[in-house]
Design a protein around this motif. Structure first.
Motif, PDB file in Angstrom:
ATOM      1  N   UNK A 189       0.829  -1.203   0.000  1.00  0.00           N
ATOM      2  CA  UNK A 189       0.000   0.000   0.000  1.00  0.00           C
ATOM      3  C   UNK A 189       0.860   1.249   0.000  1.00  0.00           C
ATOM      4  N   UNK A 190       1.932   1.248   0.769  1.00  0.00           N
ATOM      5  CA  UNK A 190       2.820   2.409   0.801  1.00  0.00           C
ATOM      6  C   UNK A 190       3.381   2.695  -0.593  1.00  0.00           C
ATOM      7  N   UNK A 191       3.838   1.647  -1.262  1.00  0.00           N
ATOM      8  CA  UNK A 191       4.388   1.825  -2.613  1.00  0.00           C
ATOM      9  C   UNK A 191       3.322   2.387  -3.560  1.00  0.00           C
ATOM     10  N   UNK A 192       2.095   1.876  -3.431  1.00  0.00           N
ATOM     11  CA  UNK A 192       1.022   2.323  -4.323  1.00  0.00           C
ATOM     12  C   UNK A 192       0.688   3.787  -4.095  1.00  0.00           C
ATOM     13  N   UNK A 193       0.715   4.243  -2.842  1.00  0.00           N
ATOM     14  CA  UNK A 193       0.420   5.638  -2.545  1.00  0.00           C
ATOM     15  C   UNK A 193       1.594   6.549  -2.888  1.00  0.00           C
ATOM     16  N   UNK A 194       2.796   6.073  -2.680  1.00  0.00           N
ATOM     17  CA  UNK A 194       3.976   6.912  -2.917  1.00  0.00           C
ATOM     18  C   UNK A 194       4.191   7.176  -4.406  1.00  0.00           C
ATOM     19  N   UNK A 195       3.819   6.245  -5.263  1.00  0.00           N
ATOM     20  CA  UNK A 195       4.117   6.368  -6.692  1.00  0.00           C
ATOM     21  C   UNK A 195       3.530   7.637  -7.325  1.00  0.00           C
ATOM     22  N   UNK A 196       2.230   7.943  -7.120  1.00  0.00           N
ATOM     23  CA  UNK A 196       1.691   9.150  -7.755  1.00  0.00           C
ATOM     24  C   UNK A 196       1.953  10.435  -6.967  1.00  0.00           C
ATOM     25  N   UNK A 197       2.549  10.300  -5.786  1.00  0.00           N
ATOM     26  CA  UNK A 197       2.827  11.475  -4.939  1.00  0.00           C
ATOM     27  C   UNK A 197       4.305  11.456  -4.542  1.00  0.00           C
TER      28      UNK A 197
END
Length: 210
Positions: free
Chosen positions: A142-150
């Motif tokens: 989840x962290x990777x998924x959120x960090x990618x566009x931000x």
């Protein structure tokens, strides 16, 4: 003098002990054990009647940068900072808490669990958020998924993380620090096991430096 920049306040510390302290009587020995283990900061949750006094006692210790966690209202934020808290952490995003912390001149780290909440925090001008509860939400995936566009956002994942997961979180470039309660649990405090708190803290600090 105020400083709303969390990385500067934490001064490079990458492990954030999250403490639920039932009695102010344990604050001094706890601060001693954490500092002896190499911790440079700590978050005291506002979940107990003595939380305000614990913040005050630990902040007076001098060896730790002490913040307040589980802050839900502007009034709690004001009391925490008056007691000596150098930063404020919330389980979710609340505009009034953010505004009060800015007024007080302390960093605030709101909790986010979704991209929508993260966008609200960014819109409010924040660049550091707490991913909470990190492990139940899906952990590093989840962290990777959120960090990618931000890509400019820094995260302080907290919730369900233990010593075995620490290094993996810290290896992600978007992670500023990792919060965890395994270093000093209420059970440790009930037993007065400050030696174990010191050992677990030293282990976590060592892993954060590799």
């Amino acid at each position: 003098m105020t400083d709303t920049d969390l990385p500067r306040v934490l001064a490079g510390a990458r492990v954030l002990p999250v403490l639920t302290v039932p009695s102010v009587a344990t604050a001094g020995p706890l601060a001693d054990a954490l500092a002896a283990g190499g911790a440079r900061c700590a978050e005291v949750t506002f979940r107990t009647p003595d939380a305000e006094l614990v913040v005050k006692a630990m902040a007076a210790h001098g060896g730790l940068v002490v913040g307040a966690g589980t802050v839900l209202t502007p009034q709690q934020a004001e009391r925490a900072v008056a007691a000596g808290a150098r930063f404020v952490v919330s389980p979710g995003f609340d505009e009034e808490v953010v505004a009060k912390c800015r007024e007080l001149g302390v960093p605030v780290v709101p909790g986010v669990a979704t991209a929508t909440e993260l966008m609200r925090a960014l819109k409010a001008g924040l660049d550091t958020v707490k991913l909470f509860p990190a492990e139940p939400l899906g952990g590093l995936q989840t962290l990777r998924a959120l960090a990618a566009p931000f890509p400019r956002t820094r995260f302080v994942p907290t919730g369900g993380i233990d010593a075995s997961r620490l290094a993996a979180y810290l290896a992600h470039p978007a992670v500023l620090a990792v919060g965890g309660s395994w270093m000093a649990t209420p059970d440790h405090l009930d037993r007065g096991d400050y030696g174990e708190i010191r050992r677990l803290t030293a282990q976590a600090v060592e892993r954060s430096m590799t």
